[in-house]
Scaffold this motif. Structure first.
Motif, PDB file in Angstrom:
ATOM      1  N   ALA A 163     -14.782  10.074  -2.510  1.00 29.64           N
ATOM      2  CA  ALA A 163     -15.851   9.363  -3.210  1.00 29.64           C
ATOM      3  C   ALA A 163     -15.645   7.856  -3.150  1.00 29.64           C
ATOM      4  O   ALA A 163     -16.608   7.084  -3.193  1.00 29.64           O
ATOM      5  CB  ALA A 163     -15.936   9.824  -4.668  1.00 29.64           C
ATOM      6  N   MET A 164     -14.392   7.429  -3.031  1.00 33.01           N
ATOM      7  CA  MET A 164     -14.095   6.001  -2.931  1.00 33.01           C
ATOM      8  C   MET A 164     -14.205   5.505  -1.496  1.00 33.01           C
ATOM      9  O   MET A 164     -14.062   4.323  -1.227  1.00 33.01           O
ATOM     10  CB  MET A 164     -12.702   5.701  -3.490  1.00 33.01           C
ATOM     11  N   GLY A 165     -14.451   6.414  -0.559  1.00 30.93           N
ATOM     12  CA  GLY A 165     -14.622   6.031   0.834  1.00 30.93           C
ATOM     13  C   GLY A 165     -13.331   5.979   1.624  1.00 30.93           C
ATOM     14  O   GLY A 165     -13.263   5.321   2.662  1.00 30.93           O
ATOM     15  N   TYR A 166     -12.307   6.667   1.153  1.00 30.80           N
ATOM     16  CA  TYR A 166     -11.016   6.675   1.832  1.00 30.80           C
ATOM     17  C   TYR A 166     -10.684   8.069   2.334  1.00 30.80           C
ATOM     18  O   TYR A 166     -11.278   9.055   1.909  1.00 30.80           O
ATOM     19  CB  TYR A 166      -9.902   6.210   0.882  1.00 30.80           C
ATOM     20  N   SER A 167      -9.697   8.126   3.211  1.00 30.61           N
ATOM     21  CA  SER A 167      -9.205   9.412   3.702  1.00 30.61           C
ATOM     22  C   SER A 167      -7.905   9.759   2.973  1.00 30.61           C
ATOM     23  O   SER A 167      -7.301   8.897   2.319  1.00 30.61           O
ATOM     24  CB  SER A 167      -8.933   9.336   5.208  1.00 30.61           C
ATOM     25  N   ILE A 168      -7.485  10.990   3.137  1.00 31.48           N
ATOM     26  CA  ILE A 168      -6.225  11.428   2.547  1.00 31.48           C
ATOM     27  C   ILE A 168      -5.070  10.624   3.156  1.00 31.48           C
ATOM     28  O   ILE A 168      -4.107  10.273   2.465  1.00 31.48           O
ATOM     29  CB  ILE A 168      -6.009  12.944   2.774  1.00 31.48           C
ATOM     30  N   THR A 169      -5.187  10.272   4.417  1.00 28.73           N
ATOM     31  CA  THR A 169      -4.170   9.459   5.088  1.00 28.73           C
ATOM     32  C   THR A 169      -4.064   8.080   4.443  1.00 28.73           C
ATOM     33  O   THR A 169      -2.957   7.570   4.225  1.00 28.73           O
ATOM     34  CB  THR A 169      -4.487   9.323   6.586  1.00 28.73           C
ATOM     35  N   ASP A 170      -5.214   7.469   4.129  1.00 30.05           N
ATOM     36  CA  ASP A 170      -5.210   6.167   3.451  1.00 30.05           C
ATOM     37  C   ASP A 170      -4.472   6.272   2.116  1.00 30.05           C
ATOM     38  O   ASP A 170      -3.644   5.428   1.782  1.00 30.05           O
ATOM     39  CB  ASP A 170      -6.638   5.675   3.182  1.00 30.05           C
ATOM     40  N   PHE A 171      -4.788   7.319   1.370  1.00 31.44           N
ATOM     41  CA  PHE A 171      -4.140   7.542   0.078  1.00 31.44           C
ATOM     42  C   PHE A 171      -2.636   7.732   0.250  1.00 31.44           C
ATOM     43  O   PHE A 171      -1.839   7.141  -0.483  1.00 31.44           O
ATOM     44  CB  PHE A 171      -4.751   8.769  -0.625  1.00 31.44           C
ATOM     45  N   ALA A 172      -2.245   8.538   1.236  1.00 29.17           N
ATOM     46  CA  ALA A 172      -0.825   8.838   1.450  1.00 29.17           C
ATOM     47  C   ALA A 172      -0.028   7.577   1.777  1.00 29.17           C
ATOM     48  O   ALA A 172       1.100   7.418   1.307  1.00 29.17           O
ATOM     49  CB  ALA A 172      -0.669   9.867   2.560  1.00 29.17           C
ATOM     50  N   LYS A 173      -0.613   6.690   2.555  1.00 37.12           N
ATOM     51  CA  LYS A 173       0.081   5.442   2.898  1.00 37.12           C
ATOM     52  C   LYS A 173       0.338   4.610   1.644  1.00 37.12           C
ATOM     53  O   LYS A 173       1.433   4.062   1.465  1.00 37.12           O
ATOM     54  CB  LYS A 173      -0.744   4.634   3.901  1.00 37.12           C
ATOM     55  N   VAL A 174      -0.663   4.505   0.777  1.00 32.56           N
ATOM     56  CA  VAL A 174      -0.488   3.744  -0.465  1.00 32.56           C
ATOM     57  C   VAL A 174       0.520   4.448  -1.366  1.00 32.56           C
ATOM     58  O   VAL A 174       1.415   3.812  -1.930  1.00 32.56           O
ATOM     59  CB  VAL A 174      -1.846   3.562  -1.189  1.00 32.56           C
ATOM     60  N   TYR A 175       0.399   5.759  -1.493  1.00 34.28           N
ATOM     61  CA  TYR A 175       1.296   6.555  -2.333  1.00 34.28           C
ATOM     62  C   TYR A 175       2.756   6.362  -1.913  1.00 34.28           C
ATOM     63  O   TYR A 175       3.640   6.176  -2.757  1.00 34.28           O
ATOM     64  CB  TYR A 175       0.902   8.033  -2.247  1.00 34.28           C
ATOM     65  N   ASP A 176       3.009   6.406  -0.622  1.00 35.20           N
ATOM     66  CA  ASP A 176       4.376   6.263  -0.114  1.00 35.20           C
ATOM     67  C   ASP A 176       4.969   4.885  -0.373  1.00 35.20           C
ATOM     68  O   ASP A 176       6.188   4.732  -0.420  1.00 35.20           O
ATOM     69  CB  ASP A 176       4.436   6.563   1.387  1.00 35.20           C
ATOM     70  N   ASP A 177       4.123   3.882  -0.535  1.00 40.22           N
ATOM     71  CA  ASP A 177       4.599   2.516  -0.759  1.00 40.22           C
ATOM     72  C   ASP A 177       4.846   2.182  -2.233  1.00 40.22           C
ATOM     73  O   ASP A 177       5.288   1.076  -2.540  1.00 40.22           O
ATOM     74  CB  ASP A 177       3.607   1.499  -0.177  1.00 40.22           C
ATOM     75  N   ILE A 178       4.568   3.110  -3.131  1.00 37.66           N
ATOM     76  CA  ILE A 178       4.769   2.858  -4.561  1.00 37.66           C
ATOM     77  C   ILE A 178       6.268   2.847  -4.855  1.00 37.66           C
ATOM     78  O   ILE A 178       6.988   3.778  -4.515  1.00 37.66           O
ATOM     79  CB  ILE A 178       4.069   3.933  -5.431  1.00 37.66           C
ATOM     80  N   SER A 179       6.713   1.782  -5.494  1.00 41.64           N
ATOM     81  CA  SER A 179       8.139   1.631  -5.814  1.00 41.64           C
ATOM     82  C   SER A 179       8.387   1.887  -7.305  1.00 41.64           C
ATOM     83  O   SER A 179       7.453   1.959  -8.104  1.00 41.64           O
ATOM     84  CB  SER A 179       8.602   0.220  -5.456  1.00 41.64           C
ATOM     85  N   ASP A 180       9.658   1.972  -7.640  1.00 44.00           N
ATOM     86  CA  ASP A 180      10.026   2.147  -9.047  1.00 44.00           C
ATOM     87  C   ASP A 180       9.563   0.961  -9.889  1.00 44.00           C
ATOM     88  O   ASP A 180       9.185   1.125 -11.049  1.00 44.00           O
ATOM     89  CB  ASP A 180      11.531   2.340  -9.196  1.00 44.00           C
ATOM     90  N   SER A 181       9.562  -0.225  -9.305  1.00 46.83           N
ATOM     91  CA  SER A 181       9.098  -1.392 -10.059  1.00 46.83           C
ATOM     92  C   SER A 181       7.601  -1.297 -10.341  1.00 46.83           C
ATOM     93  O   SER A 181       7.145  -1.719 -11.402  1.00 46.83           O
ATOM     94  CB  SER A 181       9.429  -2.694  -9.331  1.00 46.83           C
ATOM     95  N   ASN A 182       6.834  -0.720  -9.402  1.00 50.87           N
ATOM     96  CA  ASN A 182       5.407  -0.489  -9.657  1.00 50.87           C
ATOM     97  C   ASN A 182       5.219   0.468 -10.833  1.00 50.87           C
ATOM     98  O   ASN A 182       4.335   0.277 -11.666  1.00 50.87           O
ATOM     99  CB  ASN A 182       4.701   0.102  -8.435  1.00 50.87           C
ATOM    100  N   ILE A 183       6.063   1.477 -10.888  1.00 51.36           N
ATOM    101  CA  ILE A 183       5.974   2.469 -11.963  1.00 51.36           C
ATOM    102  C   ILE A 183       6.329   1.840 -13.304  1.00 51.36           C
ATOM    103  O   ILE A 183       5.638   2.047 -14.299  1.00 51.36           O
ATOM    104  CB  ILE A 183       6.851   3.689 -11.647  1.00 51.36           C
ATOM    105  N   LYS A 184       7.383   1.037 -13.333  1.00 54.18           N
ATOM    106  CA  LYS A 184       7.763   0.359 -14.578  1.00 54.18           C
ATOM    107  C   LYS A 184       6.656  -0.568 -15.057  1.00 54.18           C
ATOM    108  O   LYS A 184       6.350  -0.620 -16.250  1.00 54.18           O
ATOM    109  CB  LYS A 184       9.060  -0.421 -14.372  1.00 54.18           C
ATOM    110  N   LYS A 185       6.047  -1.287 -14.135  1.00 56.00           N
ATOM    111  CA  LYS A 185       4.955  -2.189 -14.486  1.00 56.00           C
ATOM    112  C   LYS A 185       3.766  -1.401 -15.048  1.00 56.00           C
ATOM    113  O   LYS A 185       3.181  -1.778 -16.055  1.00 56.00           O
ATOM    114  CB  LYS A 185       4.522  -2.991 -13.259  1.00 56.00           C
ATOM    115  N   PHE A 186       3.429  -0.291 -14.409  1.00 56.95           N
ATOM    116  CA  PHE A 186       2.335   0.560 -14.874  1.00 56.95           C
ATOM    117  C   PHE A 186       2.610   1.059 -16.287  1.00 56.95           C
ATOM    118  O   PHE A 186       1.730   1.013 -17.155  1.00 56.95           O
ATOM    119  CB  PHE A 186       2.135   1.738 -13.915  1.00 56.95           C
TER     120      PHE A 186
END
Length: 104
Positions: free
Chosen positions: A75-98
């Motif tokens: 619905a956002m106009g992305y593919s599962i591959t696009d999502f996977a690339k972003v997902y794989d780049d999430i770091s622990d610091s991103n999680i702490k910030k969230f």
């Protein structure tokens, strides 16, 4: 900080979706892309899901089922591959910030 695996995954999904949504909004504002969905309501309508479900997934308030995740990404106009690339780049610091932003 030790986070249980299910919560860790839930947060990574939420961060990834928010990053994709942010990229969509940036593209819309620069008029590079005209058809990206930019709100929870529009995503929900396009994905045939409840707005509350979409909001809960974007805010890591509920576990995300694949049957909900894939339509949201599309619905956002992305593919599962696009999502996977972003997902794989999430770091622990991103999680702490969230997590710190969620506490506010």
């Amino acid at each position: 900080m030790k986070i249980e695996e299910q919560t860790y995954i839930k947060i990574k999904i939420a961060i990834s979706l928010n990053k994709l949504l942010s990229c969509s909004k940036d593209s819309i504002e620069t008029k590079e892309v005209s058809n990206y969905t930019k709100s929870y309501n529009k995503i929900a309508l396009s994905a045939d899901l409840r707005k509350a479900t979409v909001s809960d997934i974007f805010n890591a308030k509920s576990n995300c089922q694949i049957a909900s995740l894939f339509p949201i990404i599309q619905a956002m106009g992305y593919s599962i591959t696009d999502f996977a690339k972003v997902y794989d780049d999430i770091s622990d610091s991103n999680i702490k910030k969230f997590l710190s932003q969620q506490k506010k």
